[in-house]
Design a protein around this motif. Sequence first.
Motif, PDB file in Angstrom:
ATOM      1  N   HIS A  77       0.805  -1.220   0.000  1.00 41.54           N
ATOM      2  CA  HIS A  77       0.000   0.000   0.000  1.00 41.54           C
ATOM      3  C   HIS A  77       0.843   1.277   0.000  1.00 41.54           C
ATOM      4  O   HIS A  77       0.321   2.365  -0.182  1.00 41.54           O
ATOM      5  CB  HIS A  77      -0.981  -0.002   1.189  1.00 41.54           C
ATOM      6  CG  HIS A  77      -2.069  -1.021   1.028  1.00 41.54           C
ATOM      7  ND1 HIS A  77      -2.927  -1.377   2.030  1.00 41.54           N
ATOM      8  CD2 HIS A  77      -2.426  -1.781  -0.041  1.00 41.54           C
ATOM      9  CE1 HIS A  77      -3.774  -2.305   1.594  1.00 41.54           C
ATOM     10  NE2 HIS A  77      -3.481  -2.572   0.344  1.00 41.54           N
ATOM     11  N   ASP A  78       2.129   1.125   0.205  1.00 39.33           N
ATOM     12  CA  ASP A  78       2.986   2.313   0.125  1.00 39.33           C
ATOM     13  C   ASP A  78       3.229   2.709  -1.334  1.00 39.33           C
ATOM     14  O   ASP A  78       3.745   3.776  -1.618  1.00 39.33           O
ATOM     15  CB  ASP A  78       4.315   2.058   0.848  1.00 39.33           C
ATOM     16  CG  ASP A  78       5.015   0.803   0.333  1.00 39.33           C
ATOM     17  OD1 ASP A  78       4.327  -0.089  -0.225  1.00 39.33           O
ATOM     18  OD2 ASP A  78       6.243   0.704   0.478  1.00 39.33           O
ATOM     19  N   ARG A  79       2.845   1.812  -2.243  1.00 40.00           N
ATOM     20  CA  ARG A  79       3.066   2.124  -3.662  1.00 40.00           C
ATOM     21  C   ARG A  79       1.819   2.696  -4.331  1.00 40.00           C
ATOM     22  O   ARG A  79       1.831   3.020  -5.504  1.00 40.00           O
ATOM     23  CB  ARG A  79       3.525   0.861  -4.400  1.00 40.00           C
ATOM     24  CG  ARG A  79       4.899   0.363  -3.914  1.00 40.00           C
ATOM     25  CD  ARG A  79       5.497  -0.673  -4.846  1.00 40.00           C
ATOM     26  NE  ARG A  79       4.662  -1.847  -5.006  1.00 40.00           N
ATOM     27  CZ  ARG A  79       4.688  -2.897  -4.182  1.00 40.00           C
ATOM     28  NH1 ARG A  79       5.508  -2.918  -3.147  1.00 40.00           N
ATOM     29  NH2 ARG A  79       3.894  -3.924  -4.388  1.00 40.00           N
ATOM     30  N   LEU A  80       0.729   2.795  -3.565  1.00 34.21           N
ATOM     31  CA  LEU A  80      -0.502   3.334  -4.149  1.00 34.21           C
ATOM     32  C   LEU A  80      -0.419   4.857  -4.276  1.00 34.21           C
ATOM     33  O   LEU A  80       0.274   5.503  -3.490  1.00 34.21           O
ATOM     34  CB  LEU A  80      -1.708   2.976  -3.263  1.00 34.21           C
ATOM     35  CG  LEU A  80      -2.004   1.485  -3.081  1.00 34.21           C
ATOM     36  CD1 LEU A  80      -3.117   1.296  -2.062  1.00 34.21           C
ATOM     37  CD2 LEU A  80      -2.375   0.847  -4.421  1.00 34.21           C
ATOM     38  N   THR A  81      -1.178   5.404  -5.219  1.00 35.87           N
ATOM     39  CA  THR A  81      -1.148   6.862  -5.399  1.00 35.87           C
ATOM     40  C   THR A  81      -1.750   7.582  -4.196  1.00 35.87           C
ATOM     41  O   THR A  81      -1.466   8.750  -3.958  1.00 35.87           O
ATOM     42  CB  THR A  81      -1.946   7.285  -6.654  1.00 35.87           C
ATOM     43  OG1 THR A  81      -3.222   6.652  -6.581  1.00 35.87           O
ATOM     44  CG2 THR A  81      -1.241   6.878  -7.913  1.00 35.87           C
ATOM     45  N   VAL A  82      -2.607   6.905  -3.423  1.00 29.31           N
ATOM     46  CA  VAL A  82      -3.225   7.585  -2.280  1.00 29.31           C
ATOM     47  C   VAL A  82      -2.317   7.597  -1.049  1.00 29.31           C
ATOM     48  O   VAL A  82      -2.613   8.250  -0.057  1.00 29.31           O
ATOM     49  CB  VAL A  82      -4.581   6.938  -1.886  1.00 29.31           C
ATOM     50  CG1 VAL A  82      -5.636   7.233  -2.927  1.00 29.31           C
ATOM     51  CG2 VAL A  82      -4.424   5.440  -1.655  1.00 29.31           C
ATOM     52  N   HIS A  83      -1.208   6.837  -1.117  1.00 30.33           N
ATOM     53  CA  HIS A  83      -0.336   6.767   0.052  1.00 30.33           C
ATOM     54  C   HIS A  83       0.249   8.147   0.351  1.00 30.33           C
ATOM     55  O   HIS A  83       0.919   8.752  -0.503  1.00 30.33           O
ATOM     56  CB  HIS A  83       0.782   5.752  -0.187  1.00 30.33           C
ATOM     57  CG  HIS A  83       1.633   5.517   1.029  1.00 30.33           C
ATOM     58  ND1 HIS A  83       2.913   6.003   1.151  1.00 30.33           N
ATOM     59  CD2 HIS A  83       1.380   4.845   2.173  1.00 30.33           C
ATOM     60  CE1 HIS A  83       3.419   5.646   2.326  1.00 30.33           C
ATOM     61  NE2 HIS A  83       2.503   4.930   2.975  1.00 30.33           N
ATOM     62  N   GLY A  84      -0.044   8.648   1.556  1.00 27.56           N
ATOM     63  CA  GLY A  84       0.555   9.912   1.960  1.00 27.56           C
ATOM     64  C   GLY A  84      -0.095  11.159   1.389  1.00 27.56           C
ATOM     65  O   GLY A  84       0.460  12.252   1.506  1.00 27.56           O
ATOM     66  N   VAL A  85      -1.284  11.032   0.785  1.00 20.83           N
ATOM     67  CA  VAL A  85      -1.888  12.245   0.216  1.00 20.83           C
ATOM     68  C   VAL A  85      -2.752  13.013   1.223  1.00 20.83           C
ATOM     69  O   VAL A  85      -3.314  14.048   0.909  1.00 20.83           O
ATOM     70  CB  VAL A  85      -2.772  11.942  -1.034  1.00 20.83           C
ATOM     71  CG1 VAL A  85      -1.917  11.373  -2.155  1.00 20.83           C
ATOM     72  CG2 VAL A  85      -3.928  11.018  -0.663  1.00 20.83           C
TER      73      VAL A  85
END
Length: 611
Positions: free
Chosen positions: A450-458
């Motif tokens: 899940h750290d590779r998803l675009t939503v990670h950290g947004v």
Amino acid sequence: MPVAGRMADPARVLREVFGYSAFRGPQAEIVAHVVDGGSALVLMPTGGGKSLCYQVPSLCRRGVGVVVSPLIALMQDQVDALREAGVRAAAINSAQSLEDASDAWRAMRAGELDLVYVSPERLLGGAFLQRLAEVDVALFAIDEAHCVSQWGHDFRPEYLQLAALAERFPGVPRIALTATADPRTRDEIVLRLGLGAGRVFVASFDRPNIRYLLRDKDDAKRQLIAFLEDRRGEAGIVYARSRSRVDRFAADLREAGHDAIAYHAGMESGARAEALDRFRRDSGVVVVATIAFGMGIDKPDVRFVAHVDLPKSLEAYYQETGRAGRDGLPAVAWMAHGAGDVPLLRRFIDESDASDAQKRVEHGKLDALVGFAEASTCRRQLLLAHFGERLAEPCGNCDVCLEPARSSDATEPVRKALSAVYRTGERFGAAHLVDVLLGADTERVRALGHDRLTVHGVGGELDRAQWRSLFRQIVAAGLLEPDPEGHGGLRLGPDEKVRPVLRGERRVELRLPPPAAERRRDRRRAAAGGAPSVDAGDDDLLAALKAWRRDLARAQGVPPYLVFHDRTLVEIAARNPATREELSGVTGIGRAKLERHGDAVLALLRMHRRG
Ligand code: ADP
Ligand code: ZN
């Protein structure tokens, strides 16, 4: 010595026996109706003042008032309190000796008893009713009348036989009383007790002295301890879901320096009785309990009821919180609630062996409770609306009214949340989703990729508590749904709701908590401003009065509130009366109490004045 002449005027009985200057709410009308020989059903909340509705008529009418109550533990308390006020009262139940019972009978026959409290078993068993036919009966009062209802939570089969009273004593008024407001229960009481010809009196179920404070749960232990910090020395009840949680919270509170005791059905009965006794007799004990605790607690000075887990329904919440502040002084109903509680409660319902129809009812009740907890309008308005009562204005005494948070456009973060749900496969709970949005670098996040998803950290614009609140609110709004298996995962709601938001065609307004830094500041300010407390004229004087009451109560082996209620002591401290005349004007001081304690109180006040 009878305190009140027969056929006395109710207002005079109220003043001279009970020391109160006015009837409250519908009391006056009820009393007049029953004194006139009418039967009635009385619906009044806990602490509303049901007892006076039959006690005063019993003193005004000829003969003895017979009070049927299932709560034997409370009977003796009621009888003791009445005797303190100079009323001739007795109890007949299985806890009473035969000798006491025969004394009571003798007094009744001689017309020397104003009130007798009887358990339903005694009343209906043996030859009780036959013997009663030879006595003048002023009225029958049927307390906890909802026990006759099979729908209700407290059905007692023997209550059904109380219908016989109507046939055997046709001329004697019957007054049934309950704090259960549910219309179905109400109809059943009227039907089963043959009260069709009587009147129904409904008091407001509002408890204005109770302040409702709901908190988003993040760490219930820390939040509870912070809440209790300003309440040391106050009596209260903390409700938790399970026995193990009860034991744990009780230990935590003791460690934080509170006089806390656990209470649940898993304890042996001796330990339970002792806990109950300590709670009743001391004024600063906190009981941590499962819902097994409460029925039959009528301690007037419970200053707070705290829930660290969601109760079962809004009805249960109302009943449980209603145990606070019976004396009418400020009290708090505090609850830490989190979305995490809900799937568990749903699972309890699904896994119970109730019928499908019953399960639907239970889910519906839970929905109402969640709606209440998630709402952004006045708590009291919602709570009363649930019982069919309309409160015109917001109450000014709940968290929503007292701590208005701005509702603002949250469309962007909501879209991020929905997209996080979608991209992680619609199977994770809010905690993990917030981790992803905040860009957490945990093993779990990495293992799942899940750290590779675009939503990670947004999601840096909100902090953790704000995100949690956002998730709760969009679940409540139906944009997300709990997974049907009840594992705590969230999936997208119906397309027609979700799509307009994702496409930016619908704005979403939410009421998010302020950022963490601001919350801490507010907490300090609230602590400094002081919680609602007893507003006494003179703290030292009040403390001295309480110490005097405690010693006297100990010496007599009764709970302090039987001597005088807190409310009475507060009023004495505020008014500081110098004469018997002035003292007799204080709420709760009738003729007998003035006689018994007047001089001691005045002496204490004189001493205090001299310093
Ligand atoms: P309930 O049985 O409805 O829970 P109670 O009869 O125990 O309530 O009354 C709750 C409290 O309110 C008691 O302390 C009682 O003395 C007090 N009270 C009831 N009626 C009045 C009144 N008219 N004036 C002042 N205090 C009252
Ligand atoms: Zn409010």
